[in-house]
Design a protein around this motif. Sequence first.
Motif, PDB file in Angstrom:
ATOM      1  N   TYR A  45      12.672 -19.587 -13.133  1.00  0.00           N
ATOM      2  CA  TYR A  45      14.111 -19.373 -13.289  1.00  0.00           C
ATOM      3  C   TYR A  45      14.715 -18.828 -11.996  1.00  0.00           C
ATOM      4  O   TYR A  45      15.802 -19.237 -11.579  1.00  0.00           O
ATOM      5  CB  TYR A  45      14.395 -18.443 -14.479  1.00  0.00           C
ATOM      6  N   ASP A  46      13.992 -17.927 -11.357  1.00  0.00           N
ATOM      7  CA  ASP A  46      14.421 -17.413 -10.061  1.00  0.00           C
ATOM      8  C   ASP A  46      14.401 -18.527  -9.016  1.00  0.00           C
ATOM      9  O   ASP A  46      15.316 -18.617  -8.188  1.00  0.00           O
ATOM     10  CB  ASP A  46      13.510 -16.256  -9.633  1.00  0.00           C
ATOM     11  N   MET A  47      13.383 -19.362  -9.053  1.00  0.00           N
ATOM     12  CA  MET A  47      13.295 -20.479  -8.115  1.00  0.00           C
ATOM     13  C   MET A  47      14.536 -21.367  -8.247  1.00  0.00           C
ATOM     14  O   MET A  47      15.120 -21.784  -7.240  1.00  0.00           O
ATOM     15  CB  MET A  47      12.033 -21.312  -8.375  1.00  0.00           C
ATOM     16  N   TYR A  48      14.917 -21.652  -9.482  1.00  0.00           N
ATOM     17  CA  TYR A  48      16.091 -22.497  -9.736  1.00  0.00           C
ATOM     18  C   TYR A  48      17.357 -21.848  -9.169  1.00  0.00           C
ATOM     19  O   TYR A  48      18.140 -22.507  -8.474  1.00  0.00           O
ATOM     20  CB  TYR A  48      16.237 -22.742 -11.235  1.00  0.00           C
ATOM     21  N   GLU A  49      17.551 -20.568  -9.445  1.00  0.00           N
ATOM     22  CA  GLU A  49      18.746 -19.870  -8.939  1.00  0.00           C
ATOM     23  C   GLU A  49      18.768 -19.852  -7.418  1.00  0.00           C
ATOM     24  O   GLU A  49      19.822 -20.041  -6.807  1.00  0.00           O
ATOM     25  CB  GLU A  49      18.823 -18.452  -9.510  1.00  0.00           C
ATOM     26  N   ARG A  50      17.616 -19.624  -6.817  1.00  0.00           N
ATOM     27  CA  ARG A  50      17.536 -19.638  -5.344  1.00  0.00           C
ATOM     28  C   ARG A  50      17.856 -21.018  -4.794  1.00  0.00           C
ATOM     29  O   ARG A  50      18.589 -21.139  -3.799  1.00  0.00           O
ATOM     30  CB  ARG A  50      16.146 -19.180  -4.888  1.00  0.00           C
ATOM     31  N   LEU A  51      17.338 -22.065  -5.438  1.00  0.00           N
ATOM     32  CA  LEU A  51      17.610 -23.425  -4.979  1.00  0.00           C
ATOM     33  C   LEU A  51      19.103 -23.722  -5.055  1.00  0.00           C
ATOM     34  O   LEU A  51      19.680 -24.286  -4.112  1.00  0.00           O
ATOM     35  CB  LEU A  51      16.820 -24.444  -5.812  1.00  0.00           C
ATOM     36  N   ASP A  60      20.742 -29.865 -11.990  1.00  0.00           N
ATOM     37  CA  ASP A  60      20.499 -30.131 -13.399  1.00  0.00           C
ATOM     38  C   ASP A  60      19.485 -29.108 -13.914  1.00  0.00           C
ATOM     39  O   ASP A  60      18.495 -28.822 -13.240  1.00  0.00           O
ATOM     40  CB  ASP A  60      19.938 -31.556 -13.543  1.00  0.00           C
ATOM     41  N   PRO A  61      19.720 -28.560 -15.105  1.00  0.00           N
ATOM     42  CA  PRO A  61      18.779 -27.576 -15.655  1.00  0.00           C
ATOM     43  C   PRO A  61      17.359 -28.121 -15.839  1.00  0.00           C
ATOM     44  O   PRO A  61      16.415 -27.335 -15.929  1.00  0.00           O
ATOM     45  CB  PRO A  61      19.384 -27.195 -17.005  1.00  0.00           C
ATOM     46  N   ILE A  64      14.627 -26.704 -13.787  1.00  0.00           N
ATOM     47  CA  ILE A  64      13.894 -25.535 -14.275  1.00  0.00           C
ATOM     48  C   ILE A  64      12.635 -25.982 -15.011  1.00  0.00           C
ATOM     49  O   ILE A  64      11.562 -25.389 -14.841  1.00  0.00           O
ATOM     50  CB  ILE A  64      14.770 -24.667 -15.205  1.00  0.00           C
ATOM     51  N   ASP A  65      12.760 -27.032 -15.817  1.00  0.00           N
ATOM     52  CA  ASP A  65      11.602 -27.541 -16.560  1.00  0.00           C
ATOM     53  C   ASP A  65      10.485 -27.958 -15.604  1.00  0.00           C
ATOM     54  O   ASP A  65       9.305 -27.693 -15.853  1.00  0.00           O
ATOM     55  CB  ASP A  65      11.998 -28.728 -17.440  1.00  0.00           C
ATOM     56  N   VAL A  66      10.873 -28.603 -14.519  1.00  0.00           N
ATOM     57  CA  VAL A  66       9.887 -29.012 -13.507  1.00  0.00           C
ATOM     58  C   VAL A  66       9.238 -27.771 -12.899  1.00  0.00           C
ATOM     59  O   VAL A  66       8.010 -27.713 -12.749  1.00  0.00           O
ATOM     60  CB  VAL A  66      10.545 -29.893 -12.420  1.00  0.00           C
ATOM     61  N   ASN A  81       4.036 -33.191 -18.921  1.00  0.00           N
ATOM     62  CA  ASN A  81       5.319 -33.733 -18.485  1.00  0.00           C
ATOM     63  C   ASN A  81       6.362 -32.626 -18.483  1.00  0.00           C
ATOM     64  O   ASN A  81       6.332 -31.730 -19.329  1.00  0.00           O
ATOM     65  CB  ASN A  81       5.774 -34.861 -19.419  1.00  0.00           C
ATOM     66  N   TRP A  82       7.296 -32.701 -17.555  1.00  0.00           N
ATOM     67  CA  TRP A  82       8.303 -31.643 -17.427  1.00  0.00           C
ATOM     68  C   TRP A  82       9.089 -31.437 -18.719  1.00  0.00           C
ATOM     69  O   TRP A  82       9.455 -30.318 -19.053  1.00  0.00           O
ATOM     70  CB  TRP A  82       9.240 -31.894 -16.247  1.00  0.00           C
ATOM     71  N   TRP A  83       9.328 -32.491 -19.469  1.00  0.00           N
ATOM     72  CA  TRP A  83      10.147 -32.357 -20.681  1.00  0.00           C
ATOM     73  C   TRP A  83       9.423 -31.598 -21.793  1.00  0.00           C
ATOM     74  O   TRP A  83      10.039 -31.191 -22.758  1.00  0.00           O
ATOM     75  CB  TRP A  83      10.674 -33.699 -21.165  1.00  0.00           C
ATOM     76  N   ALA A  84       8.144 -31.362 -21.617  1.00  0.00           N
ATOM     77  CA  ALA A  84       7.411 -30.539 -22.583  1.00  0.00           C
ATOM     78  C   ALA A  84       7.884 -29.077 -22.515  1.00  0.00           C
ATOM     79  O   ALA A  84       7.606 -28.297 -23.421  1.00  0.00           O
ATOM     80  CB  ALA A  84       5.916 -30.622 -22.316  1.00  0.00           C
ATOM     81  N   TYR A  85       8.607 -28.723 -21.459  1.00  0.00           N
ATOM     82  CA  TYR A  85       9.075 -27.357 -21.253  1.00  0.00           C
ATOM     83  C   TYR A  85      10.563 -27.179 -21.549  1.00  0.00           C
ATOM     84  O   TYR A  85      11.088 -26.069 -21.448  1.00  0.00           O
ATOM     85  CB  TYR A  85       8.779 -26.915 -19.820  1.00  0.00           C
ATOM     86  N   THR A  86      11.242 -28.250 -21.949  1.00  0.00           N
ATOM     87  CA  THR A  86      12.683 -28.169 -22.193  1.00  0.00           C
ATOM     88  C   THR A  86      13.021 -27.185 -23.305  1.00  0.00           C
ATOM     89  O   THR A  86      13.937 -26.365 -23.160  1.00  0.00           O
ATOM     90  CB  THR A  86      13.256 -29.568 -22.504  1.00  0.00           C
ATOM     91  N   ALA A  87      12.302 -27.239 -24.399  1.00  0.00           N
ATOM     92  CA  ALA A  87      12.583 -26.328 -25.519  1.00  0.00           C
ATOM     93  C   ALA A  87      12.391 -24.878 -25.096  1.00  0.00           C
ATOM     94  O   ALA A  87      13.197 -24.006 -25.460  1.00  0.00           O
ATOM     95  CB  ALA A  87      11.700 -26.667 -26.718  1.00  0.00           C
ATOM     96  N   GLU A  88      11.352 -24.608 -24.311  1.00  0.00           N
ATOM     97  CA  GLU A  88      11.114 -23.251 -23.820  1.00  0.00           C
ATOM     98  C   GLU A  88      12.291 -22.773 -22.977  1.00  0.00           C
ATOM     99  O   GLU A  88      12.784 -21.651 -23.145  1.00  0.00           O
ATOM    100  CB  GLU A  88       9.832 -23.211 -22.988  1.00  0.00           C
TER     101      GLU A  88
END
Length: 96
Positions: A45-51, A60-61, A64-66, A81-88
């Motif tokens: 989540y921090d990585m996403y905000e920094r990016l 695109d959110p 974060i899944d990736v 697969n990245w989409w396995a983390y979407t619900a999380e």
Amino acid sequence: MNPNKVVREAVSKLTDLPNIGKASAADLKLLGIEKPDDLVGQDPYDMYERLCAITSTRHDPCVIDVFISVTSFIQGDEPKNWWAYTAERKRMQSGK
């Protein structure tokens, strides 16, 4: 790389990681992550905000899944697969 093709013992560069192609590898490099081991201890989540801050763009959110997929993998989880983390991600972002 397609998670089904990832061989943990052969991971040596960013594009060897699950769900990481050239574009995602470039994003990781913007974050100062040059090799897979640089992901140890990273918060997706921090990585996403920094990016988003570095690029002055709200990505695109699913990015974060990736990031969750690769940080989980580097901690020892199976490649998924990245989409396995979407619900999380959605659960975390909703605060539930």
